[in-house]
Design an enzyme around this catalytic site. Structure first.
Site, PDB file in Angstrom:
ATOM      1  N   ASP A  96     -28.675  93.606 -22.723  1.00  0.00           N
ATOM      2  CA  ASP A  96     -29.689  94.135 -23.640  1.00  0.00           C
ATOM      3  C   ASP A  96     -30.233  95.461 -23.076  1.00  0.00           C
ATOM      4  O   ASP A  96     -30.623  95.522 -21.903  1.00  0.00           O
ATOM      5  CB  ASP A  96     -30.817  93.082 -23.716  1.00  0.00           C
ATOM      6  CG  ASP A  96     -31.774  93.320 -24.854  1.00  0.00           C
ATOM      7  OD1 ASP A  96     -31.396  93.997 -25.824  1.00  0.00           O
ATOM      8  OD2 ASP A  96     -32.911  92.780 -24.789  1.00  0.00           O
ATOM      9  N   HIS A 228     -33.886  94.846 -33.451  1.00  0.00           N
ATOM     10  CA  HIS A 228     -34.628  94.541 -32.216  1.00  0.00           C
ATOM     11  C   HIS A 228     -36.091  94.282 -32.570  1.00  0.00           C
ATOM     12  O   HIS A 228     -36.539  94.562 -33.677  1.00  0.00           O
ATOM     13  CB  HIS A 228     -34.551  95.730 -31.253  1.00  0.00           C
ATOM     14  CG  HIS A 228     -33.255  95.817 -30.527  1.00  0.00           C
ATOM     15  ND1 HIS A 228     -33.151  95.639 -29.171  1.00  0.00           N
ATOM     16  CD2 HIS A 228     -31.998  96.037 -30.977  1.00  0.00           C
ATOM     17  CE1 HIS A 228     -31.885  95.766 -28.810  1.00  0.00           C
ATOM     18  NE2 HIS A 228     -31.162  96.014 -29.892  1.00  0.00           N
TER      19      HIS A 228
HETATM   20  P1  13P Z   1     -39.263  90.944 -29.261  1.00  0.00           P
HETATM   21  O1  13P Z   1     -40.144  91.534 -28.210  1.00  0.00           O
HETATM   22  O2  13P Z   1     -39.832  91.155 -30.630  1.00  0.00           O
HETATM   23  O3  13P Z   1     -38.949  89.514 -29.014  1.00  0.00           O
HETATM   24  O4  13P Z   1     -37.876  91.752 -29.244  1.00  0.00           O
HETATM   25  C1  13P Z   1     -36.889  91.444 -28.314  1.00  0.00           C
HETATM   26  C2  13P Z   1     -35.802  92.456 -28.258  1.00  0.00           C
HETATM   27  O5  13P Z   1     -35.658  93.319 -29.102  1.00  0.00           O
HETATM   28  C3  13P Z   1     -34.866  92.372 -27.138  1.00  0.00           C
HETATM   29  O6  13P Z   1     -33.978  93.437 -27.106  1.00  0.00           O
HETATM   30  O1  G3H Z   2     -36.323  94.287 -25.429  1.00  0.00           O
HETATM   31  C1  G3H Z   2     -36.432  93.877 -24.290  1.00  0.00           C
HETATM   32  C2  G3H Z   2     -36.466  92.451 -23.932  1.00  0.00           C
HETATM   33  O2  G3H Z   2     -37.585  91.813 -24.465  1.00  0.00           O
HETATM   34  C3  G3H Z   2     -36.322  92.281 -22.452  1.00  0.00           C
HETATM   35  O3  G3H Z   2     -37.479  92.572 -21.797  1.00  0.00           O
HETATM   36  O4  G3H Z   2     -36.907  94.170 -19.949  1.00  0.00           O
HETATM   37  O5  G3H Z   2     -38.929  92.673 -19.813  1.00  0.00           O
HETATM   38  O6  G3H Z   2     -36.622  91.722 -19.577  1.00  0.00           O
HETATM   39  P1  G3H Z   2     -37.483  92.807 -20.178  1.00  0.00           P
HETATM   40 ZN    ZN Z   3     -34.742  95.296 -27.858  1.00  0.00          ZN
END
Ligand code: 13P
Ligand code: G3H
Ligand code: ZN
Length: 326
Positions: A96, A228
């Site tokens: 991600d 996202h």
């Molecule tokens: P949320 O913070 O809305 O759960 O989004 C998660 C996300 O986009 C991870 O890439």
């Molecule tokens: O979009 C991001 C995800 O919620 C992951 O968050 O970088 O704190 O693990 P993080």
């Molecule tokens: Zn994201």
């Protein structure tokens, strides 16, 4: 560790077929973020029980937190656990918000079946150049790639922005053609975290920009779109956190009916992290507040895990429409 591992050795699949089926079936594949064993157990159990394909999603921070080698075994264990439960759902392991070619390459080399290169905060041409470079390496290993056009507000480690910029539909066709990417994250009004909209209690958040989504779909018909920042920030968990000693004020998320609408469109992947975090934290706070002498982690992580199973099942069944599709 010098040996490279291909995701197929771990029993994982890439996202190609998942997205084709989601597009044809009018639903979205859930992408749930995880950092630890309990979150992974909950995702695998809930998705196996509801027969939903699933993308296990790992941010750069989560990868560092969990340890890359352990993560590989956890992904392999997730597939084994799903089979042990009598399931047969496709599972992808996805990076991600990858912020560099090197990170994406390292994930391809260590068993990820899908990566995101997020160069959305760079110029259009720089975004294309970096995305294309990642696509070339990933595709040589049959790994699928997600990129992003437009910027979401919110904080993720390494890739963050204070303000959002909507995706410009007139750019998507050229971007997809020149990069060869497999899916595209767009910005239509969502943002990361639990504070997505500035609304007073009782007020509805502004609707997502479905007009931009429609324009994008027209220009690249049948191409998988990713959403996202799609947590709904369920008020019951915010209330529970606040009831048991936390303080989360003015939190707001994307209403479920808007996600349902998105899932029926070209949106094939919906990212959810914050909702899991809120539910998990709410239950931990509740147990610890009610049982002051408790110090066995299983006694508070266990109920948190159970709650996570519940909300993931709910999302698959009632929001994304992915339940029963595997
Ligand atoms: P949320 O913070 O809305 O759960 O989004 C998660 C996300 O986009 C991870 O890439
Ligand atoms: O979009 C991001 C995800 O919620 C992951 O968050 O970088 O704190 O693990 P993080
Ligand atoms: Zn994201």
């Amino acid at each position: 560790m010098s040996k490279t591992t291909h995701y197929s050795e771990l029993g994982l699949v890439n996202t190609k077929e998942m997205f084709q089926k989601a597009m044809a079936g009018g639903y979205a594949i859930p992408a749930y973020n995880f950092n630890n064993m309990e979150q992974l157990q909950a995702i695998v159990r809930a998705c196996t029980e509801s027969r939903s394909p699933v993308i296990l999603q790992v941010s750069k921070g989560a990868r560092d937190y969990a340890n890359q080698t352990l993560l590989q075994y956890m992904a392999m264990g997730a597939v084994a656990m799903m089979r042990e439960m009598g399931g047969n759902i496709p599972i992808a392991l996805h990076l991600d918000h990858g912020d560099s070619y090197e990170l994406c390459k390292s994930c391809v080399d260590t068993g990820f079946s899908s990566v995101m290169i997020d160069a959305s905060h760079h110029s259009f041409d720089e975004n294309i150049a970096l995305t294309k470079k990642v696509v070339e390496y990933a595709h040589a290993h049959d790994v699928t790639v997600e990129a992003e056009l437009g910027v979401l507000a919110g904080i993720e480690d390494e890739v963050s922005s204070e303000v959002s910029h909507y995706t410009k539909p007139e750019e998507v066709e050229e971007f997809v053609k020149r990069t060869g990417v497999d899916s595209l994250a767009i910005s239509i009004g969502t943002s990361h975290g639990a504070y997505k909209f500035k609304v007073k209690p009782g007020e509805n958040p502004p609707p997502l920009r479905f007009d931009i989504l429609d324009e994008v779909e027209k220009r690249i018909p049948g191409f998988p779109i990713v959403l996202h920042g799609a947590s709904s920030v369920l008020p019951e968990y915010v209330a529970m956190i606040n009831q048991y000693g936390g303080r989360i004020e003015n939190a707001a998320g994307v209403p479920e009916e808007q996600l349902r609408r998105a899932a029926k469109s070209a949106v094939c992947k919906i990212n959810i992290d914050s909702d899991g975090r809120l539910a998990f934290t709410a239950l931990i706070r509740k147990v610890l507040a009610e049982k002051l002498d408790e110090f066995d982690p299983r006694k508070y992580l266990g109920p948190a895990r159970e709650e996570l199973v519940k909300i993931i099942r709910h999302k698959n069944e009632a929001v994304l429409g992915s339940a029963g599709r595997a």
